[in-house]
Design an enzyme around this catalytic site. Structure first.
Site, short mmCIF file in Angstrom:
data_model
loop_
_atom_site.label_atom_id
_atom_site.label_comp_id
_atom_site.label_asym_id
_atom_site.label_seq_id
_atom_site.Cartn_x
_atom_site.Cartn_y
_atom_site.Cartn_z
N ASP A 181 -0.99 -1.43 -4.21
CA ASP A 181 -2.37 -1.47 -3.72
C ASP A 181 -2.87 -0.05 -3.47
O ASP A 181 -2.15 0.78 -2.88
CB ASP A 181 -2.38 -2.28 -2.40
CG ASP A 181 -3.77 -2.60 -1.90
OD1 ASP A 181 -4.70 -2.70 -2.73
OD2 ASP A 181 -3.92 -2.75 -0.67
N HIS A 182 -4.08 0.25 -3.88
CA HIS A 182 -4.72 1.56 -3.64
C HIS A 182 -3.82 2.75 -3.95
O HIS A 182 -3.60 3.61 -3.08
CB HIS A 182 -5.20 1.69 -2.18
CG HIS A 182 -6.36 0.80 -1.87
ND1 HIS A 182 -7.64 1.04 -2.31
CD2 HIS A 182 -6.42 -0.36 -1.18
CE1 HIS A 182 -8.43 0.07 -1.89
NE2 HIS A 182 -7.72 -0.80 -1.22
N SER A 241 -10.93 -9.85 4.54
CA SER A 241 -10.42 -10.64 5.67
C SER A 241 -11.55 -11.24 6.49
O SER A 241 -12.61 -10.63 6.66
CB SER A 241 -9.53 -9.77 6.57
OG SER A 241 -8.22 -9.70 6.05
N ASP A 282 -5.28 -8.24 4.16
CA ASP A 282 -4.27 -7.57 4.97
C ASP A 282 -4.56 -7.79 6.46
O ASP A 282 -3.73 -8.31 7.21
CB ASP A 282 -4.27 -6.06 4.64
CG ASP A 282 -3.14 -5.32 5.32
OD1 ASP A 282 -2.38 -5.94 6.10
OD2 ASP A 282 -2.99 -4.11 5.09
N SER A 285 0.85 -1.20 0.00
CA SER A 285 0.00 0.00 0.00
C SER A 285 0.88 1.24 0.00
O SER A 285 2.10 1.15 0.21
CB SER A 285 -0.87 0.01 1.26
OG SER A 285 -0.04 0.16 2.40
P1 13P Z 1 -8.74 -6.36 4.73
O1 13P Z 1 -8.64 -5.17 5.61
O2 13P Z 1 -10.11 -6.99 4.85
O3 13P Z 1 -7.68 -7.35 4.95
O4 13P Z 1 -8.64 -5.85 3.20
C1 13P Z 1 -7.39 -5.55 2.65
C2 13P Z 1 -7.47 -4.85 1.35
O5 13P Z 1 -8.50 -4.74 0.73
C3 13P Z 1 -6.22 -4.30 0.81
O6 13P Z 1 -6.42 -3.62 -0.38
O1 G3H Z 2 -6.48 -1.23 1.83
C1 G3H Z 2 -5.93 -1.17 2.91
C2 G3H Z 2 -4.81 -2.06 3.24
O2 G3H Z 2 -5.18 -2.84 4.36
C3 G3H Z 2 -3.56 -1.27 3.48
O3 G3H Z 2 -3.60 -0.63 4.71
O4 G3H Z 2 -2.87 1.67 4.17
O5 G3H Z 2 -2.69 0.77 6.51
O6 G3H Z 2 -1.17 -0.07 4.70
P1 G3H Z 2 -2.50 0.52 5.04
ZN ZN Z 3 -8.29 -2.58 -0.41
#
Ligand code: 13P
Ligand code: G3H
Ligand code: ZN
Length: 309
Positions: free
Chosen positions: A81-82, A215, A257, A49
């Site tokens: 991610d994101h 999750s 995550d 992330s």
């Molecule tokens: P969780 O918080 O449900 O593990 O989701 C993680 C996620 O979507 C990361 O992009």
């Molecule tokens: O989408 C969220 C993921 O769990 C990443 O979380 O931004 O705290 O690393 P984070």
């Molecule tokens: Zn996510």
């Protein structure tokens, strides 16, 4: 070698299973996930992330994942991610580490999300081999904004818009909102997902579909964490039954995550309480790695990716 998730996800789409995508922030989490993938003979997507990059640095994270790809003979992809910051997405694409990025324009108005996503797709396609682009339509609530389930549908992905979005942007996969949320507090009442919406999206959208916020929040692991000092009251996730049904209806990538974080927390807390005289980090982190590995293996079996490497 790290590979593109393209072939992984297309195969999953064709054969009806999902590839797990695990968030990593450090070497131990990465090693635990890779060991799980080796033991299950599963393809795996490793993702970082923006927060992980802020914590550990893109170069450090990219380097350890690259080594994992070189040392292990299973399909491993590295995904951003994101990615909300356009410059960070560009940096990931240009870094040579990532084989895939997510541009998350889900907070933008539809047309802006289309334009910005398309921009990223054009940039990613220029690379050889091309970098894959995951996009998001419909917001997935975050840890900060717990929203009562009855109000969540304001965020859900509209199936017609999803079809138009994929056509207009050319994205390679699409993250959709059907009732999941990020973090450990996903539901205030009975957990449910909008499966009718998922079916409608699957009919209209041919690229692989991604489920974020998936999750389980394994109550056994939560119990271990709580019995050694954590205060994780009221946490609730997506049950195995709901998740496997979502995969059956066409989800091809599942993001995890929180489950790894809770496993890490439980392992470290238990060790420190049990062995107060030990201060060697290698010993402290060992049980946490074991719990993460077990969580990752369970997920691979549930999603049907075991044996698909
Ligand atoms: P969780 O918080 O449900 O593990 O989701 C993680 C996620 O979507 C990361 O992009
Ligand atoms: O989408 C969220 C993921 O769990 C990443 O979380 O931004 O705290 O690393 P984070
Ligand atoms: Zn996510």
């Amino acid at each position: 070698m790290l590979i593109s998730p393209k072939s992984m996800l297309e195969k999953a789409n064709k054969e009806g299973y999902a590839v797990p995508a695990f968030n990593i922030n450090n070497l131990e989490i990465l090693q635990a996930v890779i060991e799980a993938a080796l033991e299950e003979n599963s393809p795996v997507i490793i993702q970082t992330s923006e927060g992980a990059i802020e914590y550990a640095g893109m170069e450090y994270l990219g380097a350890i994942v690259r080594v994992a790809g070189e040392l292990n003979d299973i399909p491993i992809a590295l995904h951003l991610d994101h990615g909300r910051d356009y410059n960070l997405v560009k940096k990931a694409i240009d870094s040579g580490f990532y084989t895939s990025v997510m541009f998350d324009g889900s907070s933008l108005p539809f047309e802006d999300n289309v334009l910005k996503t398309k921009d990223v797709v054009v940039m990613a396609r220029k690379k050889r081999p091309a970098i894959q682009v995951e996009a998001e339509l419909g917001a997935i609530p975050g840890k900060e904004d717990l929203i009562h389930v009855s109000r969540r549908d304001a965020f859900y992905t509209n199936p017609e818009q999803a079809e138009e979005f994929v056509e207009k942007t050319g994205c390679d996969s699409l993250a959709i909102s059907i009732g999941t949320a990020h973090g450990a507090f996903k539901f205030t009442d009975d957990p449910s997902l909008d499966f009718e919406r998922l079916k409608e999206i699957k009919k209209r959208v041919k690229v692989p579909l991604v489920l974020h916020g998936a999750s389980e929040v394994n109550q056994e692991i939560v119990k271990i964490a709580n019995s050694f000092g954590a205060k994780l009251g009221g946490v609730k996730g997506v049950s195995n039954r709901l998740l496997s049904h979502a995969v059956k209806l066409g989800i091809n990538k599942v993001n995890i995550d929180t489950d790894l974080r809770i496993a890490f927390d439980a392992g470290v807390r238990k060790f420190l309480k049990t062995y107060p005289k030990v201060f060697d980090p290698r010993k402290i982190l060992g049980p946490a790695k074991d719990l993460i590995r077990q969580e990752a293996r369970d997920k691979m079996r549930l999603l049907g990716s075991s044996g698909k490497a």
